[in-house]
Design a protein around this motif. Structure first.
Motif, short mmCIF file in Angstrom:
data_model
loop_
_atom_site.label_atom_id
_atom_site.label_comp_id
_atom_site.label_asym_id
_atom_site.label_seq_id
_atom_site.Cartn_x
_atom_site.Cartn_y
_atom_site.Cartn_z
N SER A 69 0.82 -1.21 0.00
CA SER A 69 0.00 0.00 0.00
C SER A 69 0.86 1.26 0.00
N ASP A 112 -3.09 -6.56 -1.07
CA ASP A 112 -3.25 -5.10 -1.15
C ASP A 112 -3.20 -4.62 -2.60
N THR A 115 -6.34 -5.55 -4.49
CA THR A 115 -7.45 -4.68 -4.09
C THR A 115 -7.32 -3.30 -4.72
N LEU A 116 -6.12 -2.73 -4.67
CA LEU A 116 -5.90 -1.40 -5.22
C LEU A 116 -6.03 -1.39 -6.74
N THR A 118 -7.92 -3.34 -8.52
CA THR A 118 -9.35 -3.42 -8.82
C THR A 118 -10.03 -2.07 -8.59
N ARG A 119 -9.69 -1.42 -7.49
CA ARG A 119 -10.32 -0.14 -7.15
C ARG A 119 -10.03 0.93 -8.19
N PHE A 120 -8.79 0.95 -8.69
CA PHE A 120 -8.40 2.00 -9.63
C PHE A 120 -8.39 1.51 -11.08
N LYS A 121 -8.95 0.31 -11.31
CA LYS A 121 -9.13 -0.24 -12.66
C LYS A 121 -7.80 -0.34 -13.40
N GLU A 205 -4.73 4.38 3.87
CA GLU A 205 -5.48 4.78 2.68
C GLU A 205 -5.89 6.25 2.78
N SER A 209 -2.98 9.04 0.38
CA SER A 209 -3.46 9.43 -0.95
C SER A 209 -3.72 10.94 -1.02
#
Length: 346
Positions: A69, A112, A115-116, A118-121, A205, A209
């Protein structure tokens, strides 16, 4: 201070890795293993008539579960700041030796990143995990590539004398999780158990960011210059900016905002809070007449912003302006305080 026998330059050569970073940033070695690692620009490949491919990378060596992360947000913040469109994420993890702890850590890193991504495509390439002899802590090489659209390129505002300095987001979330995970017993001996619980609940998170700041891009970036903080903290960043622009920087020590747990932990472990990893914080250099409007805009949008200093052409030093009623030179670190403390105990 002990340092590992294996140097990063050797590791890069063995694994045929290229440390690339054409995205502007404050250059600072990510670990104290070898401060002389050469940073080479990656060839920019034109993929479309109106866009080009760019890439940047981070090397992070922390024996903590949030390793993935931390590295990801450093990269993603660079892309946000430069208005780039991230596409592909890939990485290599080196672990000291086979073991349950290292297996758990690499599993956490992989989880991690998945997940990240997927979240930010983002497309995520399979994570390359290797055991490497001679290293003490795990090392993550993470790179992110994407597109820079030509219309996004704008003239960079130069830092000049008389600009005021605003710190966006308090210092420093990473040390809280780092020290809590590695040295919980010592913290428990000194502080109330509720304090340790508070430290473990700090959200990386939320604190690493800069997405909230970038939503104010039009209001904040006009006629200003932003610098991402990282390892070496605000001290290292100020010295780099001062050297690059041949200007002096003066900071109000009492005005510097910092997470309370981070300040207390730095006192406990005798770490300099200004020379410690401050990933997620940003220095904004802006003309004095725009300061009030920028601070008001940040306040309205719940982005923490504090006026902490100014630039000057009367000298080329980095100074505190109110240390015991006088000006005093800011300490220039050789290594980030977390790495200095970590390797002094090995």
């Amino acid at each position: 201070m002990k340092t590992p026998k294996i140097q990063l330059a050797h590791i890069f050569k063995d694994l045929e890795l290229e440390k690339h970073d054409p995205v502007e940033r404050i250059k600072w070695p990510q670990t104290p293993i070898d401060a002389g690692v050469k940073v080479t620009p990656t060839t920019q490949i034109v993929t479309q008539r109106d866009a080009e491919t760019v890439a940047c990378s981070e090397t992070v060596s922390y024996p903590v579960n949030e390793l993935g992360s931390i590295a990801f947000h450093r990269l993603h913040n660079k892309f946000l700041l430069q208005q780039l469109e991230p596409r592909l994420l890939q990485g290599h993890v080196l672990v000291p030796a086979a073991g349950v702890k290292n297996s758990l850590l690499t599993n956490n890193v992989l989880a991690d990143l998945e997940t990240l991504a997927t979240r930010f495509k983002l497309q995520l390439k399979p994570l390359d995990i290797q055991s490497y002899p001679g290293i003490t802590d795990p090392i993550l090489f993470l790179s992110l590539s994407g597109n820079r659209r030509k219309e996004a390129e704008k003239k960079i505002t130069q830092v000049h004398s008389g600009m005021q300095i605003i710190l966006i987001y308090p210092l420093a979330a990473v040390p809280i999780r780092f020290l809590t995970e590695l040295y919980a017993d010592k913290i428990s001996d000194v502080f109330d158990p509720l304090f340790l619980k508070l430290c473990t609940q700090v959200s990386l998170e939320k604190n690493l960011s800069i997405r909230a700041l970038m939503r104010l891009r039009r209001a904040v970036l006009k006629q200003s210059r932003l610098f991402l903080l990282g390892e070496g903290g605000i001290s290292r960043c100020c010295y780099e900016i001062s050297a690059q622009n041949h200007l002096g920087i003066e900071l109000d020590l009492e005005a510097l905002p910092m997470h309370v747990p981070a300040k207390l932990l730095c006192d406990l472990f005798r770490l300099d809070p200004l020379c410690i990893d401050s990933t997620g914080s940003v220095l904004l250099f802006i003309d004095a007449e725009q300061t009030e409007s920028i601070l008001a805009t940040c306040t309205q949008n719940q982005v923490a912003a504090t006026l902490i200093g100014e630039t000057t052409d009367s000298h080329d030093l980095c100074l505190f302006t109110n240390l015991d009623g006088r000006k005093s030179r800011i300490y220039k670190p050789q290594f980030d305080e977390l790495h200095r403390y970590r390797f002094s105990r090995l």
